[in-house]
Design a protein around this motif. Structure first.
Motif, short mmCIF file in Angstrom:
data_model
loop_
_atom_site.label_atom_id
_atom_site.label_comp_id
_atom_site.label_asym_id
_atom_site.label_seq_id
_atom_site.Cartn_x
_atom_site.Cartn_y
_atom_site.Cartn_z
N PHE A 459 0.85 -1.19 0.00
CA PHE A 459 0.00 0.00 0.00
C PHE A 459 0.88 1.24 0.00
CE2 PHE A 459 -2.94 -2.97 2.42
CZ PHE A 459 -3.64 -3.33 1.29
N HIS A 460 1.02 1.86 -1.14
CA HIS A 460 1.92 3.00 -1.29
C HIS A 460 1.28 4.33 -0.94
CE1 HIS A 460 3.77 -0.08 -3.87
NE2 HIS A 460 4.91 0.54 -3.65
N PHE A 461 -0.06 4.41 -0.90
CA PHE A 461 -0.72 5.71 -0.87
C PHE A 461 -1.56 5.93 0.39
CE2 PHE A 461 -0.27 4.24 -5.26
CZ PHE A 461 0.58 5.23 -5.75
N PHE A 462 -1.38 5.07 1.41
CA PHE A 462 -2.17 5.23 2.62
C PHE A 462 -1.86 6.54 3.33
CE2 PHE A 462 -3.16 4.46 7.13
CZ PHE A 462 -4.50 4.15 7.00
N HIS A 463 -0.63 7.02 3.21
CA HIS A 463 -0.21 8.23 3.92
C HIS A 463 -0.49 9.52 3.16
CE1 HIS A 463 3.01 7.33 1.14
NE2 HIS A 463 3.32 8.61 1.19
N VAL A 464 -0.92 9.44 1.89
CA VAL A 464 -1.10 10.64 1.07
C VAL A 464 -2.28 11.44 1.60
CG1 VAL A 464 -1.60 11.49 -1.25
CG2 VAL A 464 -0.11 9.51 -0.94
N ARG A 465 -2.08 12.72 1.87
CA ARG A 465 -3.11 13.52 2.55
C ARG A 465 -4.24 13.93 1.61
NH1 ARG A 465 -1.64 15.04 7.62
NH2 ARG A 465 -3.26 16.63 7.69
N ASN A 466 -3.92 14.23 0.37
CA ASN A 466 -4.99 14.59 -0.57
C ASN A 466 -4.54 14.29 -1.99
OD1 ASN A 466 -3.67 17.10 -1.68
ND2 ASN A 466 -3.86 17.72 0.47
N ALA A 467 -5.51 14.29 -2.91
CA ALA A 467 -5.25 13.86 -4.28
C ALA A 467 -4.29 14.78 -5.01
CB ALA A 467 -6.57 13.76 -5.04
N SER A 468 -4.14 16.02 -4.56
CA SER A 468 -3.24 16.95 -5.25
C SER A 468 -1.78 16.50 -5.15
CB SER A 468 -3.40 18.36 -4.68
OG SER A 468 -2.98 18.40 -3.32
N GLN A 469 -1.48 15.61 -4.20
CA GLN A 469 -0.12 15.11 -4.04
C GLN A 469 0.19 13.96 -4.99
OE1 GLN A 469 -0.49 14.47 0.34
NE2 GLN A 469 1.32 15.75 0.48
N LEU A 470 -0.83 13.45 -5.68
CA LEU A 470 -0.62 12.34 -6.61
C LEU A 470 -0.06 12.86 -7.93
CD1 LEU A 470 -3.97 10.39 -6.08
CD2 LEU A 470 -1.70 9.69 -5.27
N ARG A 471 0.82 12.08 -8.54
CA ARG A 471 1.28 12.36 -9.89
C ARG A 471 0.48 11.50 -10.87
NH1 ARG A 471 7.26 10.54 -8.90
NH2 ARG A 471 6.00 8.88 -7.99
N MET A 472 0.51 11.88 -12.12
CA MET A 472 -0.23 11.10 -13.13
C MET A 472 0.27 9.66 -13.16
SD MET A 472 -2.53 13.03 -14.34
CE MET A 472 -3.06 12.09 -15.78
N SER A 473 1.58 9.47 -12.94
CA SER A 473 2.15 8.13 -12.98
C SER A 473 1.72 7.29 -11.78
CB SER A 473 3.68 8.20 -13.05
OG SER A 473 4.20 8.90 -11.92
N ASP A 474 1.17 7.94 -10.73
CA ASP A 474 0.72 7.20 -9.54
C ASP A 474 -0.65 6.56 -9.76
OD1 ASP A 474 2.94 7.84 -7.98
OD2 ASP A 474 2.05 9.71 -7.28
N ILE A 475 -1.46 7.10 -10.68
CA ILE A 475 -2.86 6.69 -10.79
C ILE A 475 -3.00 5.22 -11.16
CG2 ILE A 475 -5.04 7.13 -12.00
CD1 ILE A 475 -4.15 10.06 -12.23
N PRO A 476 -2.25 4.67 -12.13
CA PRO A 476 -2.39 3.23 -12.40
C PRO A 476 -2.08 2.36 -11.19
CG PRO A 476 -1.19 4.32 -14.19
CD PRO A 476 -1.31 5.31 -13.08
N LYS A 477 -1.05 2.73 -10.43
CA LYS A 477 -0.69 1.93 -9.25
C LYS A 477 -1.76 2.04 -8.17
CE LYS A 477 3.62 1.75 -8.04
NZ LYS A 477 4.97 2.09 -7.51
N LEU A 478 -2.28 3.26 -7.96
CA LEU A 478 -3.36 3.45 -6.99
C LEU A 478 -4.57 2.61 -7.37
CD1 LEU A 478 -4.81 4.94 -4.65
CD2 LEU A 478 -5.35 6.76 -6.28
N LEU A 479 -4.93 2.63 -8.64
CA LEU A 479 -6.09 1.87 -9.10
C LEU A 479 -5.86 0.37 -8.96
CD1 LEU A 479 -8.83 2.75 -10.20
CD2 LEU A 479 -7.95 2.42 -12.51
N ASN A 480 -4.66 -0.09 -9.25
CA ASN A 480 -4.36 -1.52 -9.10
C ASN A 480 -4.47 -1.96 -7.64
OD1 ASN A 480 -3.85 -1.98 -11.80
ND2 ASN A 480 -1.66 -1.60 -11.64
N GLU A 481 -3.97 -1.12 -6.73
CA GLU A 481 -4.06 -1.48 -5.31
C GLU A 481 -5.51 -1.42 -4.82
OE1 GLU A 481 -1.23 0.81 -3.05
OE2 GLU A 481 0.43 0.32 -4.42
N TYR A 482 -6.29 -0.49 -5.36
CA TYR A 482 -7.71 -0.39 -5.02
C TYR A 482 -8.44 -1.66 -5.49
CZ TYR A 482 -12.41 1.63 -4.67
OH TYR A 482 -13.72 1.88 -4.35
N HIS A 483 -8.13 -2.11 -6.72
CA HIS A 483 -8.74 -3.35 -7.23
C HIS A 483 -8.38 -4.53 -6.33
CE1 HIS A 483 -8.99 -1.65 -11.62
NE2 HIS A 483 -9.83 -1.06 -10.78
N LEU A 484 -7.12 -4.56 -5.87
CA LEU A 484 -6.69 -5.64 -4.99
C LEU A 484 -7.48 -5.64 -3.70
CD1 LEU A 484 -4.61 -7.87 -4.19
CD2 LEU A 484 -3.17 -6.04 -3.30
#
Length: 494
Positions: A459-484
């Motif tokens: 889980f790479h994004f549990f600590h991220v405070r808000n979506a503005s801190q995400l990069r475009m390259s993070d979105i596929p990984k976030l979505l994959n972990e959400y699917h998991l």
């Protein structure tokens, strides 16, 4: 000494991607700078910086020379990188099948790249060379491979005048080689191992004098030290720490008649006091590898990346003394995913959650030792679905678009989750990222609130405070972990 695989309590920020053939250098007293590397035939030129004081990884936005719309050096691996004060100097390497001859400097105070290739008479193009700092002004580089032959030349760079000088060395010389290591010990440069002319892998140790003292004639001496010397290898690391040099890993060969590849994960120490080799006894050893990086941070060593002939690693390991606070931490599973960084939370909880705890996040902070700020209700973070107004508004709009007639909030949220399960990263709208990130964090917290859960998620994004801190390259990984999270047994409404 004990090996301990890094977990969520060790780092904040975005961890570096898996790679081998990269460099990692200590800059100043508080930074480790990782640059370049290779993964699945793709060469990299990203910078990943570990702030050792704040225990956070970050990727700085750099300025500098723009060539073809690109700031800084082109993607590469098997280059050399050496730090002098706040500057990191990079030379050569390989990009695709091309050996490089360019020379760059990174100013880490302002994160600015400057190309220095036009200064002086540069060494020839090469990869798999080795270099080390001489004090706080000069750099020495030895050997490498130019695509046709193994090299044995020695170059000294004065970082003040930016002049390269080839050192004329008389007497016996080490066999030409690449994939070796170079380490400065007081007034001498030591080189060990590497692959030599005709392809044999070597296990010899040489010392070069004449680099520091004025008037001292440069000369090589082959050293044969007592103790259990390392087996022949290339692609290993040698890390200096006080009176010890620590050699780890590398690629060698085994067998007598039929030679086969061998990758190492042993630790051998060159004790500068007794001047002998010593085998270090370690526990919980990481998988064997070569072309990794090893840096010294206080009394700890940090291992990152590497290649074992089949997989490229993205894991991070600590090698720590027995009295280190993390030495007793039980190691996670040795199974690693070569395509992902193995930055994993602990897979078990120490005790069941108390029913009267004020919040899940407080308990998670205690149990997992998360050192970064956790989203809370006060900042729009981990609230229940029925209190997440943005999530409910989004699910209602989706229901209207899909002609779903129910007004039950639980059903609406479930429909939105099913929509996200079917989505690709490209189809996610920007306005969906905030609700998606919070729902992801809700699901993570509920998995860990259940003391019977025994998975080993990443889980790479549990600590991220808000979506503005995400990069475009993070979105596929976030979505994959959400699917998991959704597919792994489902999550009950809390």
């Amino acid at each position: 000494m004990h090996w301990v695989q890094a977990n969520s309590s060790d780092f904040g920020g975005s961890l570096p991607r898996p790679r081998s053939g990269h460099t990692a250098v200590n800059v100043g007293k508080s930074m480790v700078v990782v640059f370049g590397g290779l993964v699945e035939k793709r060469f990299l030129n990203d910078l990943c910086v570990y702030d050792t004081e704040n225990k956070v990884w970050f990727q700085p936005e750099c300025t500098g020379n723009e060539s073809d719309g690109q700031v800084g050096p082109c993607p590469r691996a098997f280059h050399v990188a050496v730090a002098i004060d706040c500057h990191m100097f990079v030379f050569g390497g390989r990009s695709g099948n091309k050996r490089l001859r360019d020379f760059w400097m990174l100013d880490t105070d302002i994160w600015q790249w400057t190309e220095l290739s036009s200064y002086g008479d540069l060494p020839s193009a090469r990869d798999f060379a080795a270099a080390a700092a001489i004090g706080n002004r000069k750099i020495v580089m030895y050997g490498g491979w130019d695509g046709k032959k193994w090299l044995s030349d020695v170059y000294v760079l004065d970082t003040m005048s930016l002049e390269w000088m080839e050192l004329s060395v008389l007497g016996s010389l080490p066999p030409p080689r690449c994939g070796h290591t170079a380490t400065m010990i007081e007034k001498r440069m030591l080189i060990f191992g590497g692959r030599g002319g005709g392809g044999p892998i070597m296990g010899d140790l040489w010392a070069l004098k004449g680099l520091v003292e004025e008037g001292e004639t440069p000369g090589w001496t082959m050293l044969k030290l007592p103790g259990q010397s390392p087996s022949p290898r290339c692609g290993h690391t040698v890390t200096s720490n006080g009176n010890h040099l620590l050699l780890f890993g590398g690629h060698g060969t085994g067998g007598w008649l039929s030679r086969y590849d061998v990758y190492h994960n042993d630790c051998i120490v060159l004790d500068r006091v007794s001047v002998q080799w010593k085998r270090m006894v370690t526990s919980n050893d990481p998988p064997a590898r070569a072309y990794h990086s090893m840096t010294c941070i206080g009394s700890r060593y940090l291992l990152f990346g590497g290649y074992d002939g089949k997989s490229t690693y993205g894991d991070l390991w600590w090698l720590v003394p027995e009295d280190d606070p993390i030495a007793k931490r039980s190691g996670p599973s040795r199974e690693t995913n070569s395509s992902e960084s193995t930055y994993v939370m602990s897979s078990t909880l120490d005790k069941p959650m108390k029913e009267d705890d004020a919040s899940i996040t407080t308990e998670l902070h205690k149990r997992l030792g998360i050192s970064v700020s956790i989203p809370s209700e006060s900042d729009g973070g981990l609230v229940d679905e029925v209190n997440d107004k943005e999530l409910l508004d989004l699910s209602s709009r989706l229901a209207s678009k899909m002609n779903i007639t129910t007004h039950n909030e639980t059903d609406l949220v479930q429909a939105l989750r099913e929509h996200w399960m079917k989505c690709s990263a490209r189809s996610i709208q920007l306005q969906e990222l905030g609700p998606l990130l919070r729902d992801y964090q809700r699901l993570v917290s509920r998995k860990y609130a259940d003391s019977t859960y025994s998975g080993t998620p990443v889980f790479h994004f549990f600590h991220v405070r808000n979506a503005s801190q995400l990069r475009m390259s993070d979105i596929p990984k976030l979505l994959n972990e959400y699917h998991l999270l959704l597919s792994n047994g489902g999550v009950e409404h809390g």
